[in-house]
Design a protein around this motif. Sequence first.
Motif, short mmCIF file in Angstrom:
data_model
loop_
_atom_site.label_atom_id
_atom_site.label_comp_id
_atom_site.label_asym_id
_atom_site.label_seq_id
_atom_site.Cartn_x
_atom_site.Cartn_y
_atom_site.Cartn_z
N SER A 269 -2.60 -11.70 8.73
CA SER A 269 -4.06 -11.71 8.87
C SER A 269 -4.49 -12.58 10.04
O SER A 269 -5.36 -12.19 10.84
CB SER A 269 -4.69 -12.23 7.57
N PHE B 147 2.33 -13.11 -0.33
CA PHE B 147 1.05 -13.62 0.13
C PHE B 147 1.17 -14.49 1.38
O PHE B 147 0.25 -14.54 2.19
CB PHE B 147 0.37 -14.41 -0.99
N SER C 50 -6.21 -6.37 -0.64
CA SER C 50 -5.30 -7.50 -0.48
C SER C 50 -5.63 -8.61 -1.46
O SER C 50 -6.70 -8.60 -2.09
CB SER C 50 -5.40 -8.03 0.95
N TYR D 157 -8.37 -2.11 3.54
CA TYR D 157 -7.18 -2.57 2.82
C TYR D 157 -7.58 -3.27 1.53
O TYR D 157 -8.71 -3.77 1.38
CB TYR D 157 -6.33 -3.51 3.69
N LYS E 165 0.91 -3.46 4.97
CA LYS E 165 1.40 -4.83 5.19
C LYS E 165 0.43 -5.87 4.64
O LYS E 165 0.84 -6.93 4.16
CB LYS E 165 1.66 -5.06 6.67
N LEU E 166 -0.87 -5.56 4.68
CA LEU E 166 -1.86 -6.49 4.15
C LEU E 166 -1.96 -6.40 2.63
O LEU E 166 -2.52 -7.29 1.99
CB LEU E 166 -3.22 -6.22 4.78
N VAL F 294 1.30 -12.11 4.24
CA VAL F 294 -0.02 -11.51 4.42
C VAL F 294 -0.95 -12.47 5.17
O VAL F 294 -1.69 -12.06 6.07
CB VAL F 294 -0.63 -11.11 3.06
N SER G 250 0.69 -6.29 0.73
CA SER G 250 1.96 -6.83 0.22
C SER G 250 1.73 -7.93 -0.80
O SER G 250 0.72 -8.65 -0.77
CB SER G 250 2.79 -7.37 1.39
#
Length: 486
Positions: free
Chosen positions: A196, A189, A92, A90, A183-184, A192, A186
């Motif tokens: 996480s 924050f 992020s 991902y 979703k990660l 996220v 996004s």
Amino acid sequence: MNKPIRVVSVFCLVLFLALLVNASYLMYVRADSLSDDPRNRRIITATFSRERGAILVGKEAIARSVPSDDKYKFQRTYSQPYKYAPITGYFSWYGQTGVESSQNSVLAGDDSRLFVTRLVDMLSNSDPKGGNVQLATNAAAQDAAWDGLEGLPGDAQGAVVALEPTTGRVLAMASTPTFDPNKLASHDFGAVADLSKELNADPREPLINRAIGTTLPPGSTFKLVTAAAAIESGNYDADSQVPGGYRFKLPQSSTTVGNYDGGNCGGRRITLTQALQVSCNVTFMSLANELGVDAMAEQAEAFGFNDTSLEDLGGQAESLYPRDLDPPQTALSGIGQSSVTATPLQMAMVAAAIANDGDVMRPYVVDEVRAANLSVLDRTDPQSISKAISSTTAEELTTMMVATVDSGTATPAQIPGVQVAGKTGTAQSTADRPPYAWFVSFAPADNPQVAVAVLVQSSDTSRSEIGGGRLGGPIAKAVMEAVINQ
């Protein structure tokens, strides 16, 4: 100059020097750490405001950046998130994983190979764009691997790796359970950060790519390594007579270990081929005991144990064959138990090396690096990293593995009209949890195009029904067919 003015002047000079030292420290000492700090909002804004390059499988962009309607300008999106998350990882605000991490300089447009592209963008006053990464993945093989894992009963944990034996291309790499990288990625924050924490606390460990990040006892699939060491010693071939029987007494111990099914493998003396066909524990413990820890370790390391080989994807765990095993442990290592552990990638490399006349090819997931206009800037060249076994030994092992699929424990991998080579494995764990199911194979046996390793770490399958052939065989068959039928 009177004293008050002198004091103020000295104080201002000290402040100036302190400011100069601090600025120099930030620019020359802490620049990299500050740039990488996830709390650096300026870096976040700059990174998200640039069009990041795509990650491609065939002609499909499985990861790309699309315009967003917020201040960050671009949103990272993943078209088949769960299926490819173990490979793509991902992108992020607090970091990257997978290919998003290992190829970050290319995707972000900072790689030196994109210098000309950056220069053209600057001269034409165009917004900078990142480069693209073309994966070695075969879409049909990845589909088959993912569908196979998804078809396991219950909330399963497992992984599949498929390699092209002659090059090391990673044709498929699937892991379950997995996660949604969208979703990660996004721009919310806070959400996220919460997600996480949730994913990291999940006992199923969905963020781990089990294909390269999980090491477990390989069980009877490791008998291929033991057989290879025996044949390489010069004392055995596929037709050699070896010990069979019901039980093996561990050296320097009163403990005896039997075969998985409690049988005698067909007699007190059987051929090495028959021993592999029925997966005779007695045979391979006897061979490991005879060969000794040094010969076993050298053979395991020739296949890639005690090292890592995949250079373009992070998160690898080292498959282990300890060199300090005592005699009882050495005997048990011959059946993939004791302290021997392996990743699915490592066991796929064992199968691929046998399929490739003994040559171990370095596995790779990135096939090409491309500019934003899709022109090829770099291409991965296949690289041999060791000669694990001779071509004669590889031929002997192939014959034995074909017999195992034709009329042994690996029959679930049979493909009509295609000769398949394979080996099952059922590795014992602790008394309070079911065993691990393994399966390795390659096909066509006479002209290998794909080698596969399947690990089923857990599933809602009754203990008595767990077996490498029963659970892993059909998945390996589907992946091999997907490659062969293209």
